[in-house]
Design an enzyme around this catalytic site. Sequence first.
Site, PDB file in Angstrom:
ATOM      1  N   ARG A  86      11.076  -1.971  10.984  1.00  0.00           N
ATOM      2  CA  ARG A  86      10.070  -1.433  11.909  1.00  0.00           C
ATOM      3  C   ARG A  86       9.945  -2.341  13.122  1.00  0.00           C
ATOM      4  O   ARG A  86       9.957  -3.551  12.996  1.00  0.00           O
ATOM      5  CB  ARG A  86       8.714  -1.367  11.201  1.00  0.00           C
ATOM      6  N   LYS A 142       0.822  -1.215   0.000  1.00  0.00           N
ATOM      7  CA  LYS A 142       0.000   0.000   0.000  1.00  0.00           C
ATOM      8  C   LYS A 142       0.853   1.260   0.000  1.00  0.00           C
ATOM      9  O   LYS A 142       0.610   2.174  -0.769  1.00  0.00           O
ATOM     10  CB  LYS A 142      -0.868   0.057   1.273  1.00  0.00           C
ATOM     11  N   ARG A 165      -1.730  -8.192  13.753  1.00  0.00           N
ATOM     12  CA  ARG A 165      -2.131  -7.194  12.748  1.00  0.00           C
ATOM     13  C   ARG A 165      -2.893  -7.857  11.602  1.00  0.00           C
ATOM     14  O   ARG A 165      -3.871  -7.301  11.112  1.00  0.00           O
ATOM     15  CB  ARG A 165      -0.905  -6.443  12.228  1.00  0.00           C
ATOM     16  N   ARG A 191      -9.659   1.904   8.668  1.00  0.00           N
ATOM     17  CA  ARG A 191      -9.370   0.493   8.901  1.00  0.00           C
ATOM     18  C   ARG A 191     -10.526  -0.262   9.505  1.00  0.00           C
ATOM     19  O   ARG A 191     -10.402  -1.457   9.789  1.00  0.00           O
ATOM     20  CB  ARG A 191      -8.246   0.370   9.918  1.00  0.00           C
ATOM     21  N   ARG A 201      10.850  -6.056   4.836  1.00  0.00           N
ATOM     22  CA  ARG A 201      10.598  -4.620   4.673  1.00  0.00           C
ATOM     23  C   ARG A 201      11.598  -3.815   5.506  1.00  0.00           C
ATOM     24  O   ARG A 201      11.914  -4.184   6.629  1.00  0.00           O
ATOM     25  CB  ARG A 201       9.169  -4.337   5.144  1.00  0.00           C
TER      26      ARG A 201
HETATM   27  P1  ADP Z   1       0.564  -1.923   8.819  1.00  0.00           P
HETATM   28  O1  ADP Z   1      -0.224  -1.730   7.565  1.00  0.00           O
HETATM   29  O2  ADP Z   1       1.762  -2.771   8.598  1.00  0.00           O
HETATM   30  O3  ADP Z   1      -0.250  -2.322   9.989  1.00  0.00           O
HETATM   31  P2  ADP Z   1       0.779   0.959   9.296  1.00  0.00           P
HETATM   32  O4  ADP Z   1       2.026   1.725   9.118  1.00  0.00           O
HETATM   33  O5  ADP Z   1      -0.358   1.247   8.389  1.00  0.00           O
HETATM   34  O6  ADP Z   1       1.245  -0.554   9.183  1.00  0.00           O
HETATM   35  O7  ADP Z   1       0.264   1.080  10.788  1.00  0.00           O
HETATM   36  C1  ADP Z   1       1.098   0.768  11.875  1.00  0.00           C
HETATM   37  C2  ADP Z   1       0.259   0.725  13.136  1.00  0.00           C
HETATM   38  O8  ADP Z   1      -0.325   2.017  13.372  1.00  0.00           O
HETATM   39  C3  ADP Z   1      -0.926  -0.234  13.080  1.00  0.00           C
HETATM   40  O9  ADP Z   1      -0.562  -1.553  13.443  1.00  0.00           O
HETATM   41  C4  ADP Z   1      -1.870   0.416  14.102  1.00  0.00           C
HETATM   42  O10 ADP Z   1      -1.452   0.099  15.429  1.00  0.00           O
HETATM   43  C5  ADP Z   1      -1.644   1.899  13.895  1.00  0.00           C
HETATM   44  N1  ADP Z   1      -2.606   2.471  12.931  1.00  0.00           N
HETATM   45  C6  ADP Z   1      -2.344   2.907  11.685  1.00  0.00           C
HETATM   46  N2  ADP Z   1      -3.471   3.355  11.077  1.00  0.00           N
HETATM   47  C7  ADP Z   1      -4.480   3.177  11.970  1.00  0.00           C
HETATM   48  C8  ADP Z   1      -5.885   3.418  11.952  1.00  0.00           C
HETATM   49  N3  ADP Z   1      -6.506   3.912  10.858  1.00  0.00           N
HETATM   50  N4  ADP Z   1      -6.599   3.118  13.064  1.00  0.00           N
HETATM   51  C9  ADP Z   1      -5.992   2.613  14.150  1.00  0.00           C
HETATM   52  N5  ADP Z   1      -4.689   2.344  14.240  1.00  0.00           N
HETATM   53  C10 ADP Z   1      -3.915   2.628  13.167  1.00  0.00           C
END
Ligand code: ADP
Length: 221
Positions: free
Chosen positions: A162, A13, A174, A88, A127
């Site tokens: 990360r 993404k 996740r 999400r 990654r």
């Molecule tokens: P990934 O897609 O690998 O989970 P992201 O960088 O999108 O990684 O997000 C990392 C973390 O940030 C998520 O695991 C979550 O804890 C938090 N996060 C990101 N976006 C949201 C969201 N829209 N709502 C709640 N938590 C979020």
Amino acid sequence: MIIIMLGAQGTGKGTVAGLISEATGIPQISTGDIFRKNISEKTELGIEADKYISKGELVPDDITVPMVDDRLSWDDAKEGAILDGFPRTIEQAKKLDEILTKKGKKVDLVINLVTPRDEIIDRMLTRRVCTNPDCKATYNIKLHPPIKEGICDKCGSPLKQREDDKNADAIKKRLEIYEEKTSPLIDFYKNKGVLRTEEISISINRMGTDVAKDIVNDIKK
Ligand code: ADP
Ligand code: ZN
């Protein structure tokens, strides 16, 4: 134009969003990146969010939704945004609709990225992200390595893994949350007629760069 990136972790993404953003000038808004920047700067929001992120849990809506609302009000997002990592949950999608309606906007396109499960886990483990919070470029040591090992092509800062990608339990959590809470958004947006599903997989030799190119061509038509 408001674009949403949908798809499980590790589908690419962020990479696809970044490429579309570069080609169109539409800003990429990644909630994960905003959280990580705040964590590295030890802001109040960062400290609070890290309690959830380090465990692989979602950050609560009372933190996440106002943060997105605020970010969408910045000048650079006047013409549109590519949302990467938000919404999400169905709850968040409904709140996003409210936020956009207030601004006279709507969701125009939802890009749903699909990748086979075994490739996803592999990609999360390989990654690497740039440590410079203002750059945050992503690489993959197998599929999309930097020119110089361990160094960001764009800004020269060191790359790292990360924290939540190092932790196998957090990865599993996740992906479970994605299945349970995020995947219902596919039907939510399909019903609105804005969903575009794209498969990214080595098995069909279609990578994020290919998908981004096709989408950019369609947007510019
Ligand atoms: P990934 O897609 O690998 O989970 P992201 O960088 O999108 O990684 O997000 C990392 C973390 O940030 C998520 O695991 C979550 O804890 C938090 N996060 C990101 N976006 C949201 C969201 N829209 N709502 C709640 N938590 C979020
Ligand atoms: Zn960088």
